[in-house]
Design a protein around this motif. Structure first.
Motif, PDB file in Angstrom:
ATOM      1  N   GLY A  12      -6.504 -13.297   0.468  1.00  0.00           N
ATOM      2  CA  GLY A  12      -6.144 -14.680   0.767  1.00  0.00           C
ATOM      3  C   GLY A  12      -6.299 -15.015   2.238  1.00  0.00           C
ATOM      4  O   GLY A  12      -6.716 -16.122   2.603  1.00  0.00           O
ATOM      5  N   LYS A  13      -5.984 -14.063   3.084  1.00  0.00           N
ATOM      6  CA  LYS A  13      -6.091 -14.291   4.530  1.00  0.00           C
ATOM      7  C   LYS A  13      -7.550 -14.393   4.978  1.00  0.00           C
ATOM      8  O   LYS A  13      -7.927 -15.288   5.745  1.00  0.00           O
ATOM      9  CB  LYS A  13      -5.390 -13.154   5.288  1.00  0.00           C
ATOM     10  CG  LYS A  13      -3.896 -13.062   5.052  1.00  0.00           C
ATOM     11  CD  LYS A  13      -3.309 -11.839   5.747  1.00  0.00           C
ATOM     12  CE  LYS A  13      -1.892 -11.545   5.308  1.00  0.00           C
ATOM     13  NZ  LYS A  13      -0.952 -12.655   5.430  1.00  0.00           N
ATOM     14  N   VAL A  14      -8.368 -13.468   4.491  1.00  0.00           N
ATOM     15  CA  VAL A  14      -9.752 -13.459   4.955  1.00  0.00           C
ATOM     16  C   VAL A  14     -10.526 -14.629   4.366  1.00  0.00           C
ATOM     17  O   VAL A  14     -11.417 -15.186   5.033  1.00  0.00           O
ATOM     18  CB  VAL A  14     -10.429 -12.113   4.612  1.00  0.00           C
ATOM     19  CG1 VAL A  14     -10.736 -11.979   3.126  1.00  0.00           C
ATOM     20  CG2 VAL A  14     -11.696 -11.921   5.439  1.00  0.00           C
ATOM     21  N   ASP A  15     -10.185 -15.042   3.156  1.00  0.00           N
ATOM     22  CA  ASP A  15     -10.875 -16.175   2.540  1.00  0.00           C
ATOM     23  C   ASP A  15     -10.637 -17.454   3.346  1.00  0.00           C
ATOM     24  O   ASP A  15     -11.559 -18.259   3.538  1.00  0.00           O
ATOM     25  CB  ASP A  15     -10.383 -16.367   1.104  1.00  0.00           C
ATOM     26  CG  ASP A  15     -11.076 -17.520   0.408  1.00  0.00           C
ATOM     27  OD1 ASP A  15     -12.317 -17.531   0.371  1.00  0.00           O
ATOM     28  OD2 ASP A  15     -10.370 -18.405  -0.111  1.00  0.00           O
ATOM     29  N   ALA A  16      -9.402 -17.618   3.825  1.00  0.00           N
ATOM     30  CA  ALA A  16      -9.069 -18.826   4.602  1.00  0.00           C
ATOM     31  C   ALA A  16      -9.256 -18.633   6.101  1.00  0.00           C
ATOM     32  O   ALA A  16      -9.121 -19.593   6.862  1.00  0.00           O
ATOM     33  CB  ALA A  16      -7.621 -19.218   4.326  1.00  0.00           C
ATOM     34  N   ARG A  17      -9.542 -17.389   6.506  1.00  0.00           N
ATOM     35  CA  ARG A  17      -9.579 -17.043   7.933  1.00  0.00           C
ATOM     36  C   ARG A  17      -8.288 -17.483   8.610  1.00  0.00           C
ATOM     37  O   ARG A  17      -8.281 -18.029   9.710  1.00  0.00           O
ATOM     38  CB  ARG A  17     -10.802 -17.658   8.613  1.00  0.00           C
ATOM     39  CG  ARG A  17     -12.113 -17.176   8.034  1.00  0.00           C
ATOM     40  CD  ARG A  17     -13.307 -17.667   8.803  1.00  0.00           C
ATOM     41  NE  ARG A  17     -14.560 -17.192   8.191  1.00  0.00           N
ATOM     42  CZ  ARG A  17     -15.777 -17.416   8.676  1.00  0.00           C
ATOM     43  NH1 ARG A  17     -15.912 -18.099   9.812  1.00  0.00           N
ATOM     44  NH2 ARG A  17     -16.845 -16.967   8.056  1.00  0.00           N
ATOM     45  N   ASP A  18      -7.198 -17.186   7.903  1.00  0.00           N
ATOM     46  CA  ASP A  18      -5.870 -17.601   8.369  1.00  0.00           C
ATOM     47  C   ASP A  18      -4.889 -16.482   8.047  1.00  0.00           C
ATOM     48  O   ASP A  18      -4.557 -16.253   6.881  1.00  0.00           O
ATOM     49  CB  ASP A  18      -5.454 -18.890   7.660  1.00  0.00           C
ATOM     50  CG  ASP A  18      -4.074 -19.394   8.089  1.00  0.00           C
ATOM     51  OD1 ASP A  18      -3.381 -18.680   8.846  1.00  0.00           O
ATOM     52  OD2 ASP A  18      -3.682 -20.489   7.644  1.00  0.00           O
ATOM     53  N   PRO A  19      -4.404 -15.747   9.045  1.00  0.00           N
ATOM     54  CA  PRO A  19      -3.524 -14.610   8.793  1.00  0.00           C
ATOM     55  C   PRO A  19      -2.147 -14.986   8.261  1.00  0.00           C
ATOM     56  O   PRO A  19      -1.386 -14.101   7.854  1.00  0.00           O
ATOM     57  CB  PRO A  19      -3.406 -13.933  10.171  1.00  0.00           C
ATOM     58  CG  PRO A  19      -3.662 -15.036  11.142  1.00  0.00           C
ATOM     59  CD  PRO A  19      -4.682 -15.920  10.488  1.00  0.00           C
ATOM     60  N   THR A  20      -1.820 -16.285   8.261  1.00  0.00           N
ATOM     61  CA  THR A  20      -0.511 -16.694   7.738  1.00  0.00           C
ATOM     62  C   THR A  20      -0.534 -16.918   6.227  1.00  0.00           C
ATOM     63  O   THR A  20       0.527 -17.098   5.621  1.00  0.00           O
ATOM     64  CB  THR A  20      -0.026 -17.990   8.413  1.00  0.00           C
ATOM     65  OG1 THR A  20      -0.858 -19.098   8.016  1.00  0.00           O
ATOM     66  CG2 THR A  20      -0.067 -17.857   9.930  1.00  0.00           C
ATOM     67  N   ARG A  21      -1.706 -16.918   5.619  1.00  0.00           N
ATOM     68  CA  ARG A  21      -1.812 -17.179   4.182  1.00  0.00           C
ATOM     69  C   ARG A  21      -1.268 -16.003   3.369  1.00  0.00           C
ATOM     70  O   ARG A  21      -1.435 -14.843   3.724  1.00  0.00           O
ATOM     71  CB  ARG A  21      -3.270 -17.418   3.786  1.00  0.00           C
ATOM     72  CG  ARG A  21      -3.839 -18.737   4.288  1.00  0.00           C
ATOM     73  CD  ARG A  21      -3.307 -19.920   3.471  1.00  0.00           C
ATOM     74  NE  ARG A  21      -3.825 -21.182   3.968  1.00  0.00           N
ATOM     75  CZ  ARG A  21      -4.924 -21.775   3.521  1.00  0.00           C
ATOM     76  NH1 ARG A  21      -5.647 -21.185   2.589  1.00  0.00           N
ATOM     77  NH2 ARG A  21      -5.309 -22.928   4.026  1.00  0.00           N
ATOM     78  N   LEU A  22      -0.656 -16.312   2.261  1.00  0.00           N
ATOM     79  CA  LEU A  22      -0.138 -15.334   1.306  1.00  0.00           C
ATOM     80  C   LEU A  22       0.597 -14.189   1.997  1.00  0.00           C
ATOM     81  O   LEU A  22       0.197 -13.020   1.916  1.00  0.00           O
ATOM     82  CB  LEU A  22      -1.276 -14.791   0.429  1.00  0.00           C
ATOM     83  CG  LEU A  22      -1.949 -15.815  -0.493  1.00  0.00           C
ATOM     84  CD1 LEU A  22      -2.999 -15.149  -1.359  1.00  0.00           C
ATOM     85  CD2 LEU A  22      -0.938 -16.535  -1.367  1.00  0.00           C
ATOM     86  N   PRO A  23       1.708 -14.498   2.655  1.00  0.00           N
ATOM     87  CA  PRO A  23       2.511 -13.446   3.289  1.00  0.00           C
ATOM     88  C   PRO A  23       3.166 -12.553   2.242  1.00  0.00           C
ATOM     89  O   PRO A  23       3.125 -12.835   1.036  1.00  0.00           O
ATOM     90  CB  PRO A  23       3.554 -14.253   4.069  1.00  0.00           C
ATOM     91  CG  PRO A  23       3.697 -15.527   3.296  1.00  0.00           C
ATOM     92  CD  PRO A  23       2.319 -15.831   2.786  1.00  0.00           C
ATOM     93  N   ALA A  24       3.802 -11.499   2.718  1.00  0.00           N
ATOM     94  CA  ALA A  24       4.401 -10.518   1.815  1.00  0.00           C
ATOM     95  C   ALA A  24       5.380 -11.162   0.847  1.00  0.00           C
ATOM     96  O   ALA A  24       5.430 -10.807  -0.336  1.00  0.00           O
ATOM     97  CB  ALA A  24       5.093  -9.427   2.634  1.00  0.00           C
ATOM     98  N   GLU A  25       6.170 -12.122   1.329  1.00  0.00           N
ATOM     99  CA  GLU A  25       7.164 -12.758   0.468  1.00  0.00           C
ATOM    100  C   GLU A  25       6.498 -13.448  -0.724  1.00  0.00           C
ATOM    101  O   GLU A  25       6.956 -13.338  -1.867  1.00  0.00           O
ATOM    102  CB  GLU A  25       7.986 -13.781   1.258  1.00  0.00           C
ATOM    103  CG  GLU A  25       8.867 -13.189   2.332  1.00  0.00           C
ATOM    104  CD  GLU A  25       8.152 -12.974   3.660  1.00  0.00           C
ATOM    105  OE1 GLU A  25       8.822 -12.640   4.653  1.00  0.00           O
ATOM    106  OE2 GLU A  25       6.899 -13.139   3.710  1.00  0.00           O
ATOM    107  N   SER A  26       5.414 -14.169  -0.466  1.00  0.00           N
ATOM    108  CA  SER A  26       4.727 -14.886  -1.539  1.00  0.00           C
ATOM    109  C   SER A  26       4.124 -13.930  -2.554  1.00  0.00           C
ATOM    110  O   SER A  26       4.168 -14.164  -3.769  1.00  0.00           O
ATOM    111  CB  SER A  26       3.622 -15.779  -0.952  1.00  0.00           C
ATOM    112  OG  SER A  26       4.165 -16.780  -0.118  1.00  0.00           O
TER     113      SER A  26
END
Length: 443
Positions: free
Chosen positions: A323-337
């Motif tokens: 999820g992070k690499v697809d969006a190039r966003d390290p905040t996506r799909l954190p451990a909690e989610s």
């Protein structure tokens, strides 16, 4: 029983030096370990480094366990029609029991205490019996295929639906409700409209029965369905009644705006299978978008021939990183989610109430993990460790409905060496009969 350790109650709550009190098949109390020891002095005590709710496999194929590694590096439809379906067609009742048992034991020793299982066309009762015997919590169903299918798997529409109804009557609610039924068409490519509409009629006729199928996993699949029906996959499933809060669709990698609206408006559950999607080159499912729309998302391993394990911790890590690499966003799909997807999301996918967190009144599905690993040193954040660093073989304890099923490397009441030996023998015979060519390096 008092189960102590760092308790991960759910995706939001961690109790250091905590404990869980189990009475019969329920969680009776959760809190500070010293306080619970004082108030429950007669309870047997067990201690683990981490204590967590049992994880939920929101889409697996236990009966494909005999095909681990048989069809690596192939696109989905070739993988399916050249290797996996011929293998399933060649499996007799004994092979089906061996495969399902092997799959369920792998799940239990990896921290998965509940599965939503997609079986095969033949000998489905063997998997139900395996679920009852191994003690796993399971919702499963005979696969329906009435068109464009290999010999030995394609069956008359009415025959398949009638056998499904017979299995519902025999197994739905078995083992005190621990085993339940899902009507299970393979996917739109191999099911006629009559079959799919018949699945909806059966699910509506029996209280608590769900529907579980594949959808929009691969571009070729979507093109095939659209050529046959004039509609994209999810739209077609919606047209024939296979969406809604009692439906779980595995994959949903390639969906357009209208299909995502349908999923959200209907309350359909999606199961994300990141390792399988990556290995088969299917693409990256838009999981963040689904969650933002309020769509419930679970996590699944898919099958051993396309994963190649049933380790739920691998899927949590893969889901977050992908999820992070697809969006190039390290905040996506954190451990909690991701943990929420593997627990509460999975509970909704499998259609079981009161599992997925450690809370009084919930079912006593509990796992214990060791952190006595170089890889697990140090543990600054237990939740982060669970999602990003833990492996299935860190699990040393699995309890389902208050009954210990796996403890310190041993499956309670089951000789795992015999199961593995039997599964290996069946795999060799089945693959030879199916004519599946193994890679030269495996011979």
């Amino acid at each position: 029983m008092l189960i102590a350790g760092t308790v991960i109650v759910d995706s939001e709550t961690v109790i250091e030096d905590g404990a869980v009190i189990v009475d019969a098949d329920r969680v009776a109390a959760v809190g500070d370990a010293s306080e619970l020891r004082e108030t429950h002095p007669d309870h047997e005590s067990r201690t683990f480094d981490l204590v967590a709710p049992g994880l939920v496999g929101g889409h697996i194929h236990s009966v494909q366990s005999l095909g681990r590694g048989i069809a690596d590096d192939k696109p989905l439809l070739d993988w399916l029609f050249d290797a996996v379906l011929p293998m399933e067609s060649a499996m007799d009742a004994d092979a089906m029991r061996a495969a399902a048992t092997l799959g369920y034991l792998e799940c239990l020793e990896s921290g998965t205490t509940t599965v939503l299982d997609h079986l095969s066309v033949n000998h489905a009762s063997e998997a139900f019996e395996a679920a009852i015997d191994t003690g796993i919590r399971a919702r499963l169903g005979k696969v329906l295929m009435d068109r464009s299918s290999p010999d030995g798997l394609e069956e008359d529409t009415a025959t398949g639906l009638a056998e499904t109804e017979s299995l519902i009557r025999e197994y739905h609610g078995a083992a005190n409700g621990r085993v339940r039924y899902a009507v299970t068409p393979r996917f739109a490519v191999t099911c006629t409209e009559a079959c799919l509409r018949g699945c909806r009629e059966l699910a509506d006729a029996y209280d608590g029965v769900r529907i579980h199928t594949h959808a929009s996993e691969n571009v070729d699949e979507i093109e095939t369905v659209e050529a046959d029906t004039g509609m994209r996959n999810v739209r077609w499933l919606d047209e024939v009644g296979l969406t809604g809060p009692d439906v779980t669709l595995a994959h949903c990698v390639h969906t357009d705006e209208r299909e995502r609206e349908i999923l959200a408006e209907s309350g359909t559950v999606v199961t994300h299978c990141p390792s399988s999607n990556m290995k088969l080159g299917s693409g990256t499912a838009p999981i963040h978008d689904y969650l933002e729309r309020g769509i419930t998302v679970a996590l699944g391993n898919d099958g051993p021939p396309c994963n190649n394990t049933l380790d739920p911790f691998t899927e949590m890590r893969q889901a977050s990183l992908l999820g992070k690499v697809d969006a190039r966003d390290p905040t996506r799909l954190p451990a909690e989610s991701v943990l929420e997807m593997a627990t509460i999301g999975g509970a909704r996918a499998a259609g079981f109430d009161r599992i997925g967190r450690l809370e009084p009144g919930y079912r006593a599905d509990v796992i214990g993990l060791t952190t006595d690993r170089t890889r697990a040193t140090p543990v600054h954040d237990p939740l982060s460790h669970l999602v990003y660093a833990a492996h299935g073989d860190d699990v040393v304890f699995s309890m389902v409905d208050g009954a210990i099923r796996y403890d310190d490397g041993e499956h309670v009441g089951i000789d795992v060496e015999t199961v593995r030996s039997r599964a290996t023998r069946h795999a060799e015979r089945v693959l030879e009969e199916a004519g599946v060519e193994l890679p030269a390096r495996g011979r």
